[in-house]
Every structure is written in C-alpha cells, then in structure tokens.
Design a protein around this motif. Structure first.
Motif, PDB file in Angstrom:
ATOM      1  N   GLY A  55      -6.873   4.523 -10.396  1.00 25.94           N
ATOM      2  CA  GLY A  55      -6.517   5.080  -9.090  1.00 25.94           C
ATOM      3  C   GLY A  55      -5.009   5.202  -8.921  1.00 25.94           C
ATOM      4  O   GLY A  55      -4.504   6.214  -8.401  1.00 25.94           O
ATOM      5  N   LEU A  58       5.834   8.482  -4.866  1.00 28.70           N
ATOM      6  CA  LEU A  58       5.224   7.546  -3.919  1.00 28.70           C
ATOM      7  C   LEU A  58       5.721   6.129  -4.166  1.00 28.70           C
ATOM      8  O   LEU A  58       5.841   5.692  -5.308  1.00 28.70           O
ATOM      9  CB  LEU A  58       3.697   7.573  -4.048  1.00 28.70           C
ATOM     10  CG  LEU A  58       2.997   8.860  -3.627  1.00 28.70           C
ATOM     11  CD1 LEU A  58       1.507   8.767  -3.939  1.00 28.70           C
ATOM     12  CD2 LEU A  58       3.220   9.130  -2.152  1.00 28.70           C
ATOM     13  N   GLU A  88      -0.306  12.840  -9.059  1.00 32.77           N
ATOM     14  CA  GLU A  88      -0.202  13.807  -7.970  1.00 32.77           C
ATOM     15  C   GLU A  88       1.192  13.822  -7.369  1.00 32.77           C
ATOM     16  O   GLU A  88       1.723  14.875  -7.025  1.00 32.77           O
ATOM     17  CB  GLU A  88      -1.224  13.482  -6.878  1.00 32.77           C
ATOM     18  CG  GLU A  88      -2.652  13.773  -7.269  1.00 32.77           C
ATOM     19  CD  GLU A  88      -3.632  13.316  -6.188  1.00 32.77           C
ATOM     20  OE1 GLU A  88      -3.200  13.051  -5.043  1.00 32.77           O
ATOM     21  OE2 GLU A  88      -4.823  13.212  -6.511  1.00 32.77           O
ATOM     22  N   ARG A 132      -3.810   8.143 -11.055  1.00 30.19           N
ATOM     23  CA  ARG A 132      -4.148   9.427 -10.407  1.00 30.19           C
ATOM     24  C   ARG A 132      -3.174   9.734  -9.273  1.00 30.19           C
ATOM     25  O   ARG A 132      -2.686  10.858  -9.136  1.00 30.19           O
ATOM     26  CB  ARG A 132      -5.574   9.399  -9.887  1.00 30.19           C
ATOM     27  CG  ARG A 132      -6.584   9.626 -10.956  1.00 30.19           C
ATOM     28  CD  ARG A 132      -7.964   9.921 -10.364  1.00 30.19           C
ATOM     29  NE  ARG A 132      -8.894  10.134 -11.444  1.00 30.19           N
ATOM     30  CZ  ARG A 132      -9.950   9.381 -11.706  1.00 30.19           C
ATOM     31  NH1 ARG A 132     -10.231   8.367 -10.910  1.00 30.19           N
ATOM     32  NH2 ARG A 132     -10.732   9.640 -12.722  1.00 30.19           N
ATOM     33  N   ALA A 133      -2.903   8.725  -8.444  1.00 30.74           N
ATOM     34  CA  ALA A 133      -1.990   8.932  -7.316  1.00 30.74           C
ATOM     35  C   ALA A 133      -0.585   9.264  -7.811  1.00 30.74           C
ATOM     36  O   ALA A 133       0.078  10.155  -7.267  1.00 30.74           O
ATOM     37  CB  ALA A 133      -1.968   7.692  -6.423  1.00 30.74           C
ATOM     38  N   ARG A 138      -3.370   3.758  -0.817  1.00 29.58           N
ATOM     39  CA  ARG A 138      -4.318   4.724  -1.387  1.00 29.58           C
ATOM     40  C   ARG A 138      -5.410   4.070  -2.232  1.00 29.58           C
ATOM     41  O   ARG A 138      -6.495   4.604  -2.336  1.00 29.58           O
ATOM     42  CB  ARG A 138      -3.582   5.766  -2.212  1.00 29.58           C
ATOM     43  CG  ARG A 138      -2.748   6.684  -1.351  1.00 29.58           C
ATOM     44  CD  ARG A 138      -2.143   7.794  -2.158  1.00 29.58           C
ATOM     45  NE  ARG A 138      -1.310   8.633  -1.306  1.00 29.58           N
ATOM     46  CZ  ARG A 138      -0.978   9.866  -1.607  1.00 29.58           C
ATOM     47  NH1 ARG A 138      -1.377  10.406  -2.741  1.00 29.58           N
ATOM     48  NH2 ARG A 138      -0.223  10.564  -0.791  1.00 29.58           N
ATOM     49  N   VAL A 139      -5.088   2.947  -2.856  1.00 31.16           N
ATOM     50  CA  VAL A 139      -6.081   2.313  -3.731  1.00 31.16           C
ATOM     51  C   VAL A 139      -6.617   0.996  -3.171  1.00 31.16           C
ATOM     52  O   VAL A 139      -7.470   0.355  -3.784  1.00 31.16           O
ATOM     53  CB  VAL A 139      -5.530   2.092  -5.161  1.00 31.16           C
ATOM     54  CG1 VAL A 139      -5.198   3.405  -5.820  1.00 31.16           C
ATOM     55  CG2 VAL A 139      -4.348   1.147  -5.164  1.00 31.16           C
ATOM     56  N   GLU A 170       2.746   2.916  -0.220  1.00 33.29           N
ATOM     57  CA  GLU A 170       1.824   4.048  -0.081  1.00 33.29           C
ATOM     58  C   GLU A 170       0.792   4.058  -1.205  1.00 33.29           C
ATOM     59  O   GLU A 170      -0.387   4.326  -0.976  1.00 33.29           O
ATOM     60  CB  GLU A 170       2.591   5.371  -0.047  1.00 33.29           C
ATOM     61  CG  GLU A 170       1.711   6.606   0.054  1.00 33.29           C
ATOM     62  CD  GLU A 170       0.797   6.629   1.290  1.00 33.29           C
ATOM     63  OE1 GLU A 170      -0.284   7.245   1.197  1.00 33.29           O
ATOM     64  OE2 GLU A 170       1.161   6.032   2.319  1.00 33.29           O
ATOM     65  N   LEU A 171       1.222   3.776  -2.426  1.00 31.19           N
ATOM     66  CA  LEU A 171       0.268   3.701  -3.544  1.00 31.19           C
ATOM     67  C   LEU A 171      -0.792   2.641  -3.261  1.00 31.19           C
ATOM     68  O   LEU A 171      -1.985   2.864  -3.490  1.00 31.19           O
ATOM     69  CB  LEU A 171       0.997   3.370  -4.849  1.00 31.19           C
ATOM     70  CG  LEU A 171       1.774   4.499  -5.504  1.00 31.19           C
ATOM     71  CD1 LEU A 171       2.665   3.948  -6.621  1.00 31.19           C
ATOM     72  CD2 LEU A 171       0.837   5.552  -6.047  1.00 31.19           C
TER      73      LEU A 171
END
Length: 150
Positions: A9, A20, A16, A12-13, A28-29, A24-25
């Motif tokens: 995850g 980040l 993109e 992937r972040a 997201r996970v 924030e990372l």
C-alpha cells in the motif's frame, strides 16, 4: 525481503505521488506517522525504494522528439561493451542505455529538439562512437504511462 499488504500500500501511494509525507502516507494505509517512517526506512535499507525521480516534461523543455535506437556493434572483439557503454552514456541526449539480447546489442532512448537536431546527434555523436555498426531508429509517436509497482 517479504512485503506485506501495508508495504505494498505504501509503494502504491508513493508511485502515485512520491511527494507525500509520512503522515499522509500513514493515513492512506492506516498507520501512524512513526510506523510509516519505520517502514519507509526499512524499504530504503532493503533497496526496494532505490531513490527518488524527478519526472520532467521534455516537450515543455524544448525536446520535441524522442527516438529509440537499436545499435549493433560492428566489431565486438575490438571494442568492449563497457567501452561503448561508457562513451554513449557521456552523450547528454541519450537518456537510457540498455544492453539487450536480440538483433541489436543496445537500445538507446535519445531526445532531441527536432528531427534535424536528432540527425546532428546521430551523425556527430552516436555514429562516431567506437564500434558502432548497424543502427535502427524508431521515432516515438505517443507514450502511455502506467505508473505503479508491478
């Protein structure tokens, strides 16, 4: 190194948006900021994250032509592959140098301002390199990017 779902995850972040931050990372996970930093550090130390890349818009910088060159060395015995690689990587317009198996020995990605600029690079720089034999050029018409981990 074994990657779990959280590592994947994070990758992937970052694929993109590599800008980040850890907070924030982590959001997201589903990790805290410190836990995210530890995982990123572990991924870097293991060599999974091997660096950061700046993605430039070559056309906006004045490089409107990209050409892929297949280069076959004329005399493999006289010129070593390392000598050719060292010489071709010194040419600023050559973006990538790939040693490949097949009809050609190398595949180069070359950028130029326009076709006449590419012809200049080809004639005055690439064709003058030691051992260059056959060359095949393929002009890039369009490129579709598919970011993200494999």
């Amino acid at each position: 190194m074994t990657l779990d779902e959280l590592d994947i995850g994070l990758l992937r972040a970052l694929a993109e948006d590599a800008t980040l931050g850890a907070a924030e990372l982590g959001r997201r996970v589903g990790l805290s900021q410190p836990a995210t930093w530890r995982r990123i550090k572990r991924l870097r130390e293991a060599g999974v994250l091997a660096g950061r890349r700046l993605d430039l818009d070559l056309e906006k910088l004045g490089f409107g032509v990209t050409v892929f060159l297949g280069v076959k060395l004329a005399t493999k015995g006289r010129v070593s592959l390392e000598d050719f690689e060292r010489a071709v990587t010194a040419i600023p317009e050559v973006q990538t140098v790939e040693h490949v198996l097949g009809l050609y020995d190398f595949r180069l990605r070359v950028v130029a301002r326009d076709l006449s600029d590419f012809e200049r690079v080809l004639r005055r720089r690439i064709m003058m390199l030691p051992g260059v034999g056959d060359v095949e050029a393929n002009v890039l018409l369009s490129e579709e990017r598919r970011p993200g981990p494999i």
